[in-house]
Enzyme design. Structure first.
Site, PDB file in Angstrom:
ATOM      1  N   TYR A 111       0.828  -1.221   0.000  1.00 27.22           N
ATOM      2  CA  TYR A 111       0.000   0.000   0.000  1.00 27.22           C
ATOM      3  C   TYR A 111       0.859   1.267   0.000  1.00 27.22           C
ATOM      4  CZ  TYR A 111      -4.256  -2.632   0.118  1.00 27.22           C
ATOM      5  OH  TYR A 111      -5.283  -3.471  -0.248  1.00 27.22           O
TER       6      TYR A 111
ATOM      7  N   ARG B  48       1.406   1.731  -3.607  1.00 24.65           N
ATOM      8  CA  ARG B  48       0.165   2.223  -4.255  1.00 24.65           C
ATOM      9  C   ARG B  48      -0.030   3.715  -3.928  1.00 24.65           C
ATOM     10  NH1 ARG B  48       0.989  -1.849  -5.396  1.00 24.65           N
ATOM     11  NH2 ARG B  48       1.645  -0.670  -7.190  1.00 24.65           N
TER      12      ARG B  48
ATOM     13  N   GLN C 183     -15.295   2.743  -6.459  1.00 28.59           N
ATOM     14  CA  GLN C 183     -14.648   1.571  -5.854  1.00 28.59           C
ATOM     15  C   GLN C 183     -13.162   1.835  -5.682  1.00 28.59           C
ATOM     16  OE1 GLN C 183     -16.092  -2.252  -7.865  1.00 28.59           O
ATOM     17  NE2 GLN C 183     -16.843  -0.682  -9.247  1.00 28.59           N
ATOM     18  N   ASN C 184     -12.708   2.966  -6.215  1.00 25.79           N
ATOM     19  CA  ASN C 184     -11.273   3.249  -6.200  1.00 25.79           C
ATOM     20  C   ASN C 184     -10.821   3.776  -4.850  1.00 25.79           C
ATOM     21  OD1 ASN C 184     -11.255   2.453  -8.809  1.00 25.79           O
ATOM     22  ND2 ASN C 184     -11.241   4.518  -9.676  1.00 25.79           N
TER      23      ASN C 184
ATOM     24  N   ASP D  75      -8.062   5.607  -4.804  1.00 25.37           N
ATOM     25  CA  ASP D  75      -7.354   6.859  -5.080  1.00 25.37           C
ATOM     26  C   ASP D  75      -8.290   8.038  -4.831  1.00 25.37           C
ATOM     27  OD1 ASP D  75      -8.715   7.790  -7.576  1.00 25.37           O
ATOM     28  OD2 ASP D  75      -7.860   5.990  -8.470  1.00 25.37           O
TER      29      ASP D  75
ATOM     30  N   HIS E 244     -14.649   1.514  -0.989  1.00 23.29           N
ATOM     31  CA  HIS E 244     -13.559   0.654  -0.510  1.00 23.29           C
ATOM     32  C   HIS E 244     -12.479   1.430   0.237  1.00 23.29           C
ATOM     33  CE1 HIS E 244     -14.810  -2.304  -3.923  1.00 23.29           C
ATOM     34  NE2 HIS E 244     -15.588  -2.395  -2.873  1.00 23.29           N
TER      35      HIS E 244
ATOM     36  N   GLY F 179     -15.620   2.079 -16.190  1.00 30.59           N
ATOM     37  CA  GLY F 179     -14.374   1.382 -15.890  1.00 30.59           C
ATOM     38  C   GLY F 179     -14.417   0.388 -14.746  1.00 30.59           C
TER      39      GLY F 179
ATOM     40  N   SER G 231     -15.176  -3.853 -13.970  1.00 32.52           N
ATOM     41  CA  SER G 231     -15.454  -5.178 -14.537  1.00 32.52           C
ATOM     42  C   SER G 231     -16.720  -5.781 -13.922  1.00 32.52           C
ATOM     43  CB  SER G 231     -14.276  -6.107 -14.266  1.00 32.52           C
ATOM     44  OG  SER G 231     -14.110  -6.258 -12.870  1.00 32.52           O
TER      45      SER G 231
HETATM   46  P1  NAD Z   1     -11.225  -4.074 -12.432  1.00 27.12           P
HETATM   47  O1  NAD Z   1      -9.725  -3.999 -12.426  1.00 27.12           O
HETATM   48  O2  NAD Z   1     -11.859  -5.345 -12.015  1.00 27.12           O
HETATM   49  O3  NAD Z   1     -11.769  -3.765 -13.910  1.00 27.12           O
HETATM   50  C1  NAD Z   1     -11.285  -2.677 -14.632  1.00 27.12           C
HETATM   51  C2  NAD Z   1     -12.285  -2.328 -15.711  1.00 27.12           C
HETATM   52  O4  NAD Z   1     -11.821  -1.128 -16.319  1.00 27.12           O
HETATM   53  C3  NAD Z   1     -12.399  -3.390 -16.812  1.00 27.12           C
HETATM   54  O5  NAD Z   1     -13.773  -3.579 -17.132  1.00 27.12           O
HETATM   55  C4  NAD Z   1     -11.637  -2.753 -17.980  1.00 27.12           C
HETATM   56  O6  NAD Z   1     -12.166  -3.129 -19.252  1.00 27.12           O
HETATM   57  C5  NAD Z   1     -11.881  -1.279 -17.710  1.00 27.12           C
HETATM   58  N1  NAD Z   1     -10.882  -0.378 -18.300  1.00 27.12           N
HETATM   59  C6  NAD Z   1      -9.569  -0.594 -18.539  1.00 27.12           C
HETATM   60  N2  NAD Z   1      -9.002   0.497 -19.081  1.00 27.12           N
HETATM   61  C7  NAD Z   1      -9.995   1.433 -19.171  1.00 27.12           C
HETATM   62  C8  NAD Z   1     -10.040   2.777 -19.643  1.00 27.12           C
HETATM   63  N3  NAD Z   1      -8.959   3.389 -20.141  1.00 27.12           N
HETATM   64  N4  NAD Z   1     -11.221   3.440 -19.583  1.00 27.12           N
HETATM   65  C9  NAD Z   1     -12.341   2.842 -19.071  1.00 27.12           C
HETATM   66  N5  NAD Z   1     -12.361   1.575 -18.619  1.00 27.12           N
HETATM   67  C10 NAD Z   1     -11.194   0.883 -18.666  1.00 27.12           C
HETATM   68  O7  NAD Z   1     -11.739  -2.849 -11.603  1.00 27.12           O
HETATM   69  P2  NAD Z   1     -12.939  -2.736 -10.556  1.00 27.12           P
HETATM   70  O8  NAD Z   1     -14.193  -3.276 -11.167  1.00 27.12           O
HETATM   71  O9  NAD Z   1     -12.897  -1.344 -10.080  1.00 27.12           O
HETATM   72  O10 NAD Z   1     -12.552  -3.696  -9.371  1.00 27.12           O
HETATM   73  C11 NAD Z   1     -11.215  -3.663  -8.868  1.00 27.12           C
HETATM   74  C12 NAD Z   1     -11.076  -3.451  -7.378  1.00 27.12           C
HETATM   75  O11 NAD Z   1      -9.689  -3.128  -7.164  1.00 27.12           O
HETATM   76  C13 NAD Z   1     -11.868  -2.285  -6.857  1.00 27.12           C
HETATM   77  O12 NAD Z   1     -12.547  -2.732  -5.753  1.00 27.12           O
HETATM   78  C14 NAD Z   1     -10.838  -1.222  -6.445  1.00 27.12           C
HETATM   79  O13 NAD Z   1     -10.989  -0.913  -5.066  1.00 27.12           O
HETATM   80  C15 NAD Z   1      -9.500  -1.873  -6.574  1.00 27.12           C
HETATM   81  N6  NAD Z   1      -8.550  -1.093  -7.412  1.00 27.12           N
HETATM   82  C16 NAD Z   1      -8.489   0.261  -7.274  1.00 27.12           C
HETATM   83  C17 NAD Z   1      -7.622   1.016  -8.059  1.00 27.12           C
HETATM   84  C18 NAD Z   1      -7.587   2.522  -7.862  1.00 27.12           C
HETATM   85  O14 NAD Z   1      -7.946   3.007  -6.798  1.00 27.12           O
HETATM   86  N7  NAD Z   1      -7.193   3.301  -8.880  1.00 27.12           N
HETATM   87  C19 NAD Z   1      -6.774   0.382  -8.974  1.00 27.12           C
HETATM   88  C20 NAD Z   1      -6.852  -1.027  -9.077  1.00 27.12           C
HETATM   89  C21 NAD Z   1      -7.747  -1.761  -8.298  1.00 27.12           C
END
Ligand code: NAD
Length: 247
Positions: free
Chosen positions: A70, A73, A103-104, A106, A121, A187, A189
């Protein structure tokens, strides 16, 4: 299930001033800010096994590894900048009541100017007591040290919801989705529950836009408009359309 795919320039709009736009965002919206998603990489998050770094069991087994993960990250998040999609969503507030459920972990929505953001989250810039999750503290810089403790004397951990933990904000998020006049998913899945189930709380008659270069499977949901584009392309286009709609 409806299966109509659209480009962002040919959209059935229903935006009227003051309506409540609810947006659910996932890791994909921050991908073009340089923050990696993990679904496309076999359960690895930037090279780390999710089970080892994002579960209570992982923390128990090896807290130093979790802290290191973390810290890395957090460093990436601090160095990242909001992209055109984050900024576009902030602009929506010129005409609409806007709530972003993310869900992010950040803070790029806030840094882009969005004022109502619900972090399902948690957020990586805060630490939390490992004894009482309600005790949270801002972290100075990117590093949370192994020796740092809360006011109860327990070690501090990142303020994030790990896999297998309860999601305290989920009920709030369900109620917000139920109030939506327009819903936008960007964005995600839709593989992580309970967040993935939120689309089902949006009323049937509400238009639901999905922006993702790889549209996730959504079943038995009415009013879907699929925009198969990257966030920095699809989101600004949709926002422009919603802001320019004369209603
Ligand atoms: P995920 O990683 O499961 O899915 C990512 C989705 O984003 C996919 O459907 C993919 O096709 C899409 N994607 C990829 N590039 C893209 C773009 N340029 N524009 C739009 N869409 C795009 O992500 P999730 O469903 O958010 O689940 C992941 C979990 O991991 C979350 O609970 C989150 O807390 C965590 N996470 C957070 C971060 C962050 O805070 N930035 C990064 C990674 C994972």
């Amino acid at each position: 299930m409806e299966d109509n795919k659209n480009t962002a320039s040919n959209l059935p709009l229903q935006g009227a001033r003051g309506q409540h736009v609810v947006i659910l965002t996932g890791a994909g919206i921050s991908a073009e800010s340089g923050l990696k998603t993990f679904r496309d990489s076999d359960g690895l998050w930037d090279g780390y096994d999710i089970e080892e770094v994002a579960t209570p069991q992982g923390w128990k087994r090896n807290p130093a590894l979790v802290q290191e993960f973390y810290n890395m990250r957090r460093k990436s998040v601090i160095e990242a900048k909001p992209n055109a999609a984050h900024f576009a969503l902030a602009r929506l507030e010129e005409k609409y009541k806007v709530t972003i459920i993310t869900q992010n972990i950040d803070d790029l929505h806030e840094r882009a100017g969005s004022t109502d953001v619900v972090h399902l989250h948690g957020v990586i810039t805060l630490s939390q007591s490992s004894k009482n999750p309600n005790l949270t503290y801002p972290i100075k810089g990117w590093e949370l040290g192994m020796d740092e403790v809360c006011e109860l004397g327990s070690p501090l951990r990142p303020h994030v919801v790990w896999f297998g933990e309860a999601v305290p904000m989920i009920e709030t998020a369900m109620n917000i989705c139920d109030q939506a006049d327009i819903f936008i998913l960007v964005g995600s899945s839709l593989a992580v529950y309970p967040a993935a189930g939120l689309v089902g709380y949006v009323r049937n008659e509400v238009t639901k836009y999905i922006i993702d270069p790889k549209i996730p499977p959504v079943y038995n949901i009415s009013g879907l408009v699929k925009i198969e584009e990257k966030a920095t392309i699809g989101v600004p286009k949709l926002v422009d359309e919603l802001l320019n709609d004369p209603k």
